[in-house]
Design an enzyme around this catalytic site. Structure first.
Site, PDB file in Angstrom:
ATOM      1  N   SER A   8       1.054  -1.074   0.082  1.00 39.72           N
ATOM      2  CA  SER A   8      -0.115  -0.034  -0.143  1.00 39.72           C
ATOM      3  C   SER A   8       1.054   1.063   0.116  1.00 39.72           C
ATOM      4  O   SER A   8       1.467   1.507   0.897  1.00 39.72           O
ATOM      5  CB  SER A   8      -0.812   0.117   0.935  1.00 39.72           C
ATOM      6  N   HIS A  31      -0.877  -1.702  -4.170  1.00 39.69           N
ATOM      7  CA  HIS A  31      -2.840  -1.181  -3.971  1.00 39.69           C
ATOM      8  C   HIS A  31      -2.483   0.446  -3.551  1.00 39.69           C
ATOM      9  O   HIS A  31      -1.828   1.068  -3.199  1.00 39.69           O
ATOM     10  CB  HIS A  31      -2.546  -1.522  -2.222  1.00 39.69           C
ATOM     11  N   ASP A  33      -4.864   3.245  -2.369  1.00 41.71           N
ATOM     12  CA  ASP A  33      -6.279   3.998  -1.077  1.00 41.71           C
ATOM     13  C   ASP A  33      -6.564   5.502  -1.895  1.00 41.71           C
ATOM     14  O   ASP A  33      -5.738   6.385  -1.346  1.00 41.71           O
ATOM     15  CB  ASP A  33      -5.447   4.474   0.150  1.00 41.71           C
ATOM     16  N   MET A  35      -8.910   8.524  -1.180  1.00 38.81           N
ATOM     17  CA  MET A  35     -10.361   8.236   0.557  1.00 38.81           C
ATOM     18  C   MET A  35     -10.407  10.074   0.160  1.00 38.81           C
ATOM     19  O   MET A  35      -9.813  10.721  -0.559  1.00 38.81           O
ATOM     20  CB  MET A  35      -9.716   8.573   1.885  1.00 38.81           C
ATOM     21  N   HIS A  65      -8.459   0.700  -4.248  1.00 38.94           N
ATOM     22  CA  HIS A  65      -9.260   0.729  -3.285  1.00 38.94           C
ATOM     23  C   HIS A  65      -9.921   1.765  -3.158  1.00 38.94           C
ATOM     24  O   HIS A  65      -9.701   2.866  -2.446  1.00 38.94           O
ATOM     25  CB  HIS A  65      -8.266   0.052  -1.752  1.00 38.94           C
ATOM     26  N   MET A  67     -12.316   4.575  -1.051  1.00 40.73           N
ATOM     27  CA  MET A  67     -12.950   4.361   0.353  1.00 40.73           C
ATOM     28  C   MET A  67     -13.497   5.423   0.456  1.00 40.73           C
ATOM     29  O   MET A  67     -13.718   6.473   0.675  1.00 40.73           O
ATOM     30  CB  MET A  67     -11.902   4.597   1.493  1.00 40.73           C
ATOM     31  N   MET A 136     -11.661  -5.814   5.586  1.00 38.88           N
ATOM     32  CA  MET A 136     -10.572  -5.031   6.421  1.00 38.88           C
ATOM     33  C   MET A 136     -10.213  -5.985   7.591  1.00 38.88           C
ATOM     34  O   MET A 136     -11.599  -6.083   8.468  1.00 38.88           O
ATOM     35  CB  MET A 136     -11.566  -3.439   6.163  1.00 38.88           C
ATOM     36  N   ASP A 174      -6.735  -6.296   4.425  1.00 37.82           N
ATOM     37  CA  ASP A 174      -5.793  -5.064   4.393  1.00 37.82           C
ATOM     38  C   ASP A 174      -5.864  -4.305   5.991  1.00 37.82           C
ATOM     39  O   ASP A 174      -6.826  -4.640   6.449  1.00 37.82           O
ATOM     40  CB  ASP A 174      -6.785  -4.216   3.071  1.00 37.82           C
TER      41      ASP A 174
END
Length: 223
Positions: A8, A31, A33, A35, A65, A67, A136, A174
């Protein structure tokens, strides 16, 4: 399937993403993220940055990913940008089956993530629409959290449901994944591992990637 390690970049130097990705050449995926400070209380990168990463790293497996709220609207754009896997949170999707089909139609693997408190059982019938389930093992939003062992039964239930349906479903974990926790994840049925702090806080991140994969392969009998 073989075990995969997806470091990540949330835990990397975000001001030098290209250089950080170059530090982990043996990773099976990157990975990333996304957000929005609504679905989770943090704000990271978005589609324009990901499009640049796609251009600069054409051979990398980009594991998104998301979010974010309104995943139905925004997730397909990441597939259209050429990301190999796009994960949406079921808690943020109004029409998860349609969204999964849209992602696949755009050329991406469709993945669905669950917060720690979200049970997999109500979504058993959705599994054939998906290529991966992300469990998660921390509360989403921030890196560096401690692994939640109470998620191990959910990983086992998810693997059991996949086997029951005869699906070759990737199960990703994760949060808090390291050499101290990966064996438990393998035993529970996971085969894709997101490691952030354990990788990027090391002097040689790529050696950690290789070590984690070797450990997972030995535990699962793939060595």
């Amino acid at each position: 399937m073989a075990n995969r390690i997806h470091p990540s970049i949330l835990n990397s130097n975000l001001a030098s993403l290209d250089a950080e990705i170059d530090r982990i050449p043996s990773s099976d995926g990157i990975h990333i993220d996304v957000m929005d400070n609504h679905f989770v209380p943090n704000l990271t990168i978005g589609l324009p940055v990901v499009e640049c990463l796609r251009k600069n790293h054409p051979d990398a497996f980009l594991d998104m990913h998301l979010m974010i709220e309104d995943a139905d609207t925004w997730a397909p754009g990441y597939a259209e940008a050429g990301c190999e896997s796009v994960t949406f949170h079921v808690e943020a999707a109004r029409a998860p089956v349609k969204l999964a089909r849209d992602l696949r139609a755009a050329g991406a693997r469709a993945s669905m993530a669950l917060r720690p408190a979200t049970d997999i059982a109500p979504y058993e019938d959705l599994l054939p629409e998906l290529d991966m389930i992300l469990i998660m093992t921390v509360e989403p939003g921030f890196g560096g959290q401690s692994f939640l062992d109470i998620m191990l039964p959910k990983i086992r239930r998810t693997r059991a449901l996949a086997k029951k349906a005869g699906l070759d479903l990737w199960i990703q974990v994760d949060g808090g994944v390291s050499e101290k926790t990966i064996d438990r994840c393998v035993d529970a049925g996971a085969d894709v591992f997101v490691a952030g702090s354990a990788v990027f806080r090391a002097d040689d991140p790529d050696s950690v990637v290789s070590a984690l994969r070797d450990q997972a392969d030995l535990r699962s009998g793939h060595a």
